[in-house]
Design a protein around this motif. Sequence first.
Motif, PDB file in Angstrom:
ATOM      1  N   VAL A  65       0.843  -1.192   0.000  1.00 20.75           N
ATOM      2  CA  VAL A  65       0.000   0.000   0.000  1.00 20.75           C
ATOM      3  C   VAL A  65       0.879   1.243   0.000  1.00 20.75           C
ATOM      4  O   VAL A  65       1.833   1.331   0.758  1.00 20.75           O
ATOM      5  CB  VAL A  65      -0.927   0.013   1.242  1.00 20.75           C
ATOM      6  CG1 VAL A  65      -1.664   1.335   1.353  1.00 20.75           C
ATOM      7  CG2 VAL A  65      -1.904  -1.138   1.177  1.00 20.75           C
ATOM      8  N   SER A  66       0.557   2.183  -0.878  1.00 20.75           N
ATOM      9  CA  SER A  66       1.264   3.460  -0.925  1.00 20.75           C
ATOM     10  C   SER A  66       0.339   4.533  -0.368  1.00 20.75           C
ATOM     11  O   SER A  66      -0.654   4.895  -1.006  1.00 20.75           O
ATOM     12  CB  SER A  66       1.674   3.804  -2.358  1.00 20.75           C
ATOM     13  OG  SER A  66       2.141   5.140  -2.411  1.00 20.75           O
ATOM     14  N   LEU A  67       0.669   5.030   0.810  1.00 21.08           N
ATOM     15  CA  LEU A  67      -0.176   6.062   1.419  1.00 21.08           C
ATOM     16  C   LEU A  67      -0.188   7.339   0.588  1.00 21.08           C
ATOM     17  O   LEU A  67      -1.216   8.009   0.492  1.00 21.08           O
ATOM     18  CB  LEU A  67       0.301   6.364   2.836  1.00 21.08           C
ATOM     19  CG  LEU A  67       0.135   5.233   3.841  1.00 21.08           C
ATOM     20  CD1 LEU A  67       0.628   5.672   5.217  1.00 21.08           C
ATOM     21  CD2 LEU A  67      -1.311   4.781   3.925  1.00 21.08           C
ATOM     22  N   SER A  68       0.927   7.658  -0.030  1.00 19.60           N
ATOM     23  CA  SER A  68       0.950   8.874  -0.849  1.00 19.60           C
ATOM     24  C   SER A  68       0.045   8.715  -2.072  1.00 19.60           C
ATOM     25  O   SER A  68      -0.671   9.649  -2.440  1.00 19.60           O
ATOM     26  CB  SER A  68       2.380   9.225  -1.269  1.00 19.60           C
ATOM     27  OG  SER A  68       2.975   8.165  -1.971  1.00 19.60           O
ATOM     28  N   ASP A  69       0.046   7.528  -2.700  1.00 14.74           N
ATOM     29  CA  ASP A  69      -0.857   7.301  -3.833  1.00 14.74           C
ATOM     30  C   ASP A  69      -2.317   7.393  -3.401  1.00 14.74           C
ATOM     31  O   ASP A  69      -3.147   7.959  -4.110  1.00 14.74           O
ATOM     32  CB  ASP A  69      -0.592   5.935  -4.474  1.00 14.74           C
ATOM     33  CG  ASP A  69       0.717   5.882  -5.256  1.00 14.74           C
ATOM     34  OD1 ASP A  69       1.276   6.966  -5.538  1.00 14.74           O
ATOM     35  OD2 ASP A  69       1.166   4.767  -5.557  1.00 14.74           O
ATOM     36  N   GLU A  70      -2.634   6.834  -2.228  1.00 14.96           N
ATOM     37  CA  GLU A  70      -4.009   6.908  -1.721  1.00 14.96           C
ATOM     38  C   GLU A  70      -4.417   8.350  -1.451  1.00 14.96           C
ATOM     39  O   GLU A  70      -5.535   8.761  -1.763  1.00 14.96           O
ATOM     40  CB  GLU A  70      -4.155   6.064  -0.454  1.00 14.96           C
ATOM     41  CG  GLU A  70      -4.163   4.573  -0.708  1.00 14.96           C
ATOM     42  CD  GLU A  70      -4.468   3.769   0.550  1.00 14.96           C
ATOM     43  OE1 GLU A  70      -4.722   4.366   1.618  1.00 14.96           O
ATOM     44  OE2 GLU A  70      -4.457   2.535   0.450  1.00 14.96           O
ATOM     45  N   LEU A  71      -3.514   9.129  -0.877  1.00 19.41           N
ATOM     46  CA  LEU A  71      -3.809  10.525  -0.572  1.00 19.41           C
ATOM     47  C   LEU A  71      -4.050  11.313  -1.864  1.00 19.41           C
ATOM     48  O   LEU A  71      -5.003  12.089  -1.959  1.00 19.41           O
ATOM     49  CB  LEU A  71      -2.673  11.161   0.225  1.00 19.41           C
ATOM     50  CG  LEU A  71      -2.825  12.638   0.556  1.00 19.41           C
ATOM     51  CD1 LEU A  71      -4.061  12.880   1.408  1.00 19.41           C
ATOM     52  CD2 LEU A  71      -1.583  13.165   1.250  1.00 19.41           C
ATOM     53  N   ILE A  72      -3.205  11.096  -2.851  1.00 23.85           N
ATOM     54  CA  ILE A  72      -3.368  11.790  -4.130  1.00 23.85           C
ATOM     55  C   ILE A  72      -4.712  11.425  -4.764  1.00 23.85           C
ATOM     56  O   ILE A  72      -5.437  12.301  -5.260  1.00 23.85           O
ATOM     57  CB  ILE A  72      -2.196  11.464  -5.078  1.00 23.85           C
ATOM     58  CG1 ILE A  72      -0.912  12.110  -4.551  1.00 23.85           C
ATOM     59  CG2 ILE A  72      -2.494  11.926  -6.496  1.00 23.85           C
ATOM     60  CD1 ILE A  72       0.353  11.633  -5.234  1.00 23.85           C
ATOM     61  N   ALA A  73      -5.074  10.151  -4.748  1.00 20.89           N
ATOM     62  CA  ALA A  73      -6.353   9.707  -5.320  1.00 20.89           C
ATOM     63  C   ALA A  73      -7.521  10.347  -4.575  1.00 20.89           C
ATOM     64  O   ALA A  73      -8.500  10.796  -5.198  1.00 20.89           O
ATOM     65  CB  ALA A  73      -6.447   8.182  -5.272  1.00 20.89           C
ATOM     66  N   GLU A  74      -7.441  10.412  -3.241  1.00 21.25           N
ATOM     67  CA  GLU A  74      -8.498  11.045  -2.458  1.00 21.25           C
ATOM     68  C   GLU A  74      -8.630  12.521  -2.811  1.00 21.25           C
ATOM     69  O   GLU A  74      -9.746  13.040  -2.945  1.00 21.25           O
ATOM     70  CB  GLU A  74      -8.217  10.892  -0.963  1.00 21.25           C
ATOM     71  CG  GLU A  74      -8.458   9.502  -0.429  1.00 21.25           C
ATOM     72  CD  GLU A  74      -8.102   9.398   1.046  1.00 21.25           C
ATOM     73  OE1 GLU A  74      -7.907  10.439   1.720  1.00 21.25           O
ATOM     74  OE2 GLU A  74      -8.010   8.257   1.540  1.00 21.25           O
ATOM     75  N   ARG A  75      -7.512  13.223  -2.957  1.00 18.96           N
ATOM     76  CA  ARG A  75      -7.535  14.657  -3.276  1.00 18.96           C
ATOM     77  C   ARG A  75      -8.136  14.890  -4.661  1.00 18.96           C
ATOM     78  O   ARG A  75      -8.904  15.831  -4.863  1.00 18.96           O
ATOM     79  CB  ARG A  75      -6.130  15.267  -3.217  1.00 18.96           C
ATOM     80  CG  ARG A  75      -5.470  15.167  -1.879  1.00 18.96           C
ATOM     81  CD  ARG A  75      -6.189  15.971  -0.849  1.00 18.96           C
ATOM     82  NE  ARG A  75      -5.539  15.732   0.428  1.00 18.96           N
ATOM     83  CZ  ARG A  75      -5.753  16.395   1.518  1.00 18.96           C
ATOM     84  NH1 ARG A  75      -6.638  17.351   1.530  1.00 18.96           N
ATOM     85  NH2 ARG A  75      -5.128  16.093   2.617  1.00 18.96           N
ATOM     86  N   ARG A  76      -7.769  14.035  -5.605  1.00 20.79           N
ATOM     87  CA  ARG A  76      -8.319  14.188  -6.956  1.00 20.79           C
ATOM     88  C   ARG A  76      -9.821  13.937  -6.967  1.00 20.79           C
ATOM     89  O   ARG A  76     -10.579  14.664  -7.625  1.00 20.79           O
ATOM     90  CB  ARG A  76      -7.607  13.236  -7.919  1.00 20.79           C
ATOM     91  CG  ARG A  76      -6.208  13.695  -8.251  1.00 20.79           C
ATOM     92  CD  ARG A  76      -5.522  12.791  -9.236  1.00 20.79           C
ATOM     93  NE  ARG A  76      -4.199  13.322  -9.537  1.00 20.79           N
ATOM     94  CZ  ARG A  76      -3.179  12.597  -9.917  1.00 20.79           C
ATOM     95  NH1 ARG A  76      -3.309  11.284 -10.075  1.00 20.79           N
ATOM     96  NH2 ARG A  76      -2.011  13.156 -10.161  1.00 20.79           N
TER      97      ARG A  76
END
Length: 82
Positions: A65-76
């Motif tokens: 799991v990449s927390l940064s990828d999840e955060l970016i997806a949530e922001r988008r």
Amino acid sequence: MNAQRGKLVSGGRLQVPAEFRRALGIDDGDTVIMEVKDGELHVRPYREVLRRVQDRLRRYVPEGVSLSDELIAERRAEAERE
């Protein structure tokens, strides 16, 4: 490593002996974390403090799991909803 004398110079700067700087892997301009514990000054390289925090938090993140990828997806997704 044996204790050595240091010196406070103008502006409250602390001269750290070269042997200690080498042992800590720090150079001029590097960021350090300082704290007073039980009347003693503790100095640690910032990168080491950051590494320890990352190691502690890693156990809470599932493998792969990449927390940064999840955060970016949530922001988008949030931006699209707006």
